[in-house]
Design a protein around this motif. Structure first.
Motif, PDB file in Angstrom:
ATOM      1  N   GLU A   1       0.674  -1.354  -0.003  1.00 40.29           N
ATOM      2  CA  GLU A   1      -0.072   0.201  -0.268  1.00 40.29           C
ATOM      3  C   GLU A   1       0.638   0.984  -0.083  1.00 40.29           C
ATOM      4  N   GLU A   2       1.919   1.030   1.056  1.00 35.96           N
ATOM      5  CA  GLU A   2       2.821   2.343   1.157  1.00 35.96           C
ATOM      6  C   GLU A   2       4.010   2.593  -0.578  1.00 35.96           C
ATOM      7  N   GLU A   3       3.830   1.389  -1.229  1.00 32.51           N
ATOM      8  CA  GLU A   3       4.676   2.018  -2.044  1.00 32.51           C
ATOM      9  C   GLU A   3       3.627   2.193  -3.816  1.00 32.51           C
TER      10      GLU A   3
ATOM     11  N   LEU B   1       2.741   6.102  -2.988  1.00 31.11           N
ATOM     12  CA  LEU B   1       4.200   6.520  -3.247  1.00 31.11           C
ATOM     13  C   LEU B   1       4.146   6.877  -4.674  1.00 31.11           C
ATOM     14  N   LEU B   2       3.840   5.628  -5.782  1.00 36.28           N
ATOM     15  CA  LEU B   2       3.674   5.469  -6.881  1.00 36.28           C
ATOM     16  C   LEU B   2       2.705   6.260  -7.422  1.00 36.28           C
ATOM     17  N   SER B   3       1.609   6.531  -6.945  1.00 33.94           N
ATOM     18  CA  SER B   3       1.051   7.682  -6.984  1.00 33.94           C
ATOM     19  C   SER B   3       0.887   9.255  -6.716  1.00 33.94           C
ATOM     20  N   ILE B   4       2.156   9.978  -5.761  1.00 36.10           N
ATOM     21  CA  ILE B   4       2.285  10.843  -5.702  1.00 36.10           C
ATOM     22  C   ILE B   4       3.466  11.285  -6.295  1.00 36.10           C
ATOM     23  N   ASN B   5       4.512  10.063  -7.003  1.00 38.37           N
ATOM     24  CA  ASN B   5       5.186  10.646  -8.749  1.00 38.37           C
ATOM     25  C   ASN B   5       4.188  10.663  -9.903  1.00 38.37           C
ATOM     26  N   GLU B   6       3.591  10.234  -9.699  1.00 37.12           N
ATOM     27  CA  GLU B   6       2.548  10.377 -10.946  1.00 37.12           C
ATOM     28  C   GLU B   6       1.812  11.641 -10.896  1.00 37.12           C
TER      29      GLU B   6
END
Length: 242
Positions: free
Chosen positions: A97-99, A102-107
């Motif tokens: 879930e944390e990963e 983070l991917l969502s934030i980077n996108e």
């Protein structure tokens, strides 16, 4: 105590602490037992010993050199003894879930035209010397010497840079494991330590270990404490950096 490795440790005691210093004895050894010591340079083996080296250099009116970096060593093969315990399913789900977060934030960051700078691995460079040691006597100073490999590696670099004699001065000579053999086979000419820690067995294994007797300092401290006299006299010739 004598030359505590961490002066902050005094805060763990309820009684008064007098942290005595061995530097006057070691400085006297340099002046009386190292031939041509005026042609020496004090060397800080790492950033942690820089203050101590600067203090010695100022009192002896000598130059100073600094070393930084490390020798690259091959990593030992993993034998499983230091392996972490197996992760639980709940922890795996939390990490996933944390990963995803983070991917969502980077996108989202990338979508507005902002990119994060690349993260570079933290690595120390190979050992380097800042300062001139060519044709000089190199004197490394520290509070203790136990695992001597770092001193041996530093001595090899100093020899390459042209130092014609290399000394190591430290208050506490723990010299555990293979220390005497490593010292004997190294470019170090002498390891000078005080008698705060017994090292008679180590001295039988190499002629390079020399001992400075500081019993008079401890005896005088005990006498002054017993007679309720001032201890300030014992700190006249020392600095906080020692």
């Amino acid at each position: 105590t004598v030359d505590m490795h961490s002066k902050e440790s005094q805060g763990f005691f309820d009684c008064a602490i007098d942290n005595l210093r061995a530097s006057p004895f070691l400085i006297q050894y340099i002046q009386e037992s190292i031939p041509d010591w005026t042609n020496a340079v004090i060397v800080a083996k790492n950033p942690l010993s820089a203050k101590r080296a600067s203090s010695y250099a100022e009192r002896l009116r000598l130059g100073i050199a600094f070393m930084h970096g490390e020798v690259k060593e091959e990593e030992d093969e993993e034998d499983g003894r230091a392996s972490p315990p197996p992760e639980s399913e709940k922890k795996k789900e939390a990490d996933k879930e944390e990963e995803e977060a983070l991917l969502s934030i980077n996108e989202r960051v990338t979508s507005v035209g902002v990119t994060m700078p690349p993260m570079t691995p933290k690595e120390k460079p190979p050992i380097n010397v800042v300062g001139d040691v060519s044709g000089r006597i190199a004197i490394m100073v520290d509070d203790m010497i136990d695992d001597v490999q770092s001193f041996v590696d530093a001595a090899a670099v100093l020899k390459e840079r042209g130092a014609y004699k290399i000394y190591v001065l430290a208050t506490h000579g723990i010299l555990s494991k293979e220390a005497p053999r490593l010292i004997e086979d190294s470019a170090i000419d002498e390891v000078v330590v005080t008698n705060t820690v017994p090292h008679d067995v180590q001295k039988l294994q190499t002629h390079k270990i020399k001992t400075v007797d500081i019993s008079i300092l401890i005896a005088e401290a005990i006498r002054r404490i017993h007679n309720k006299e001032s201890m300030s006299h014992l700190f006249k010739l020392v600095r906080l950096e020692d």
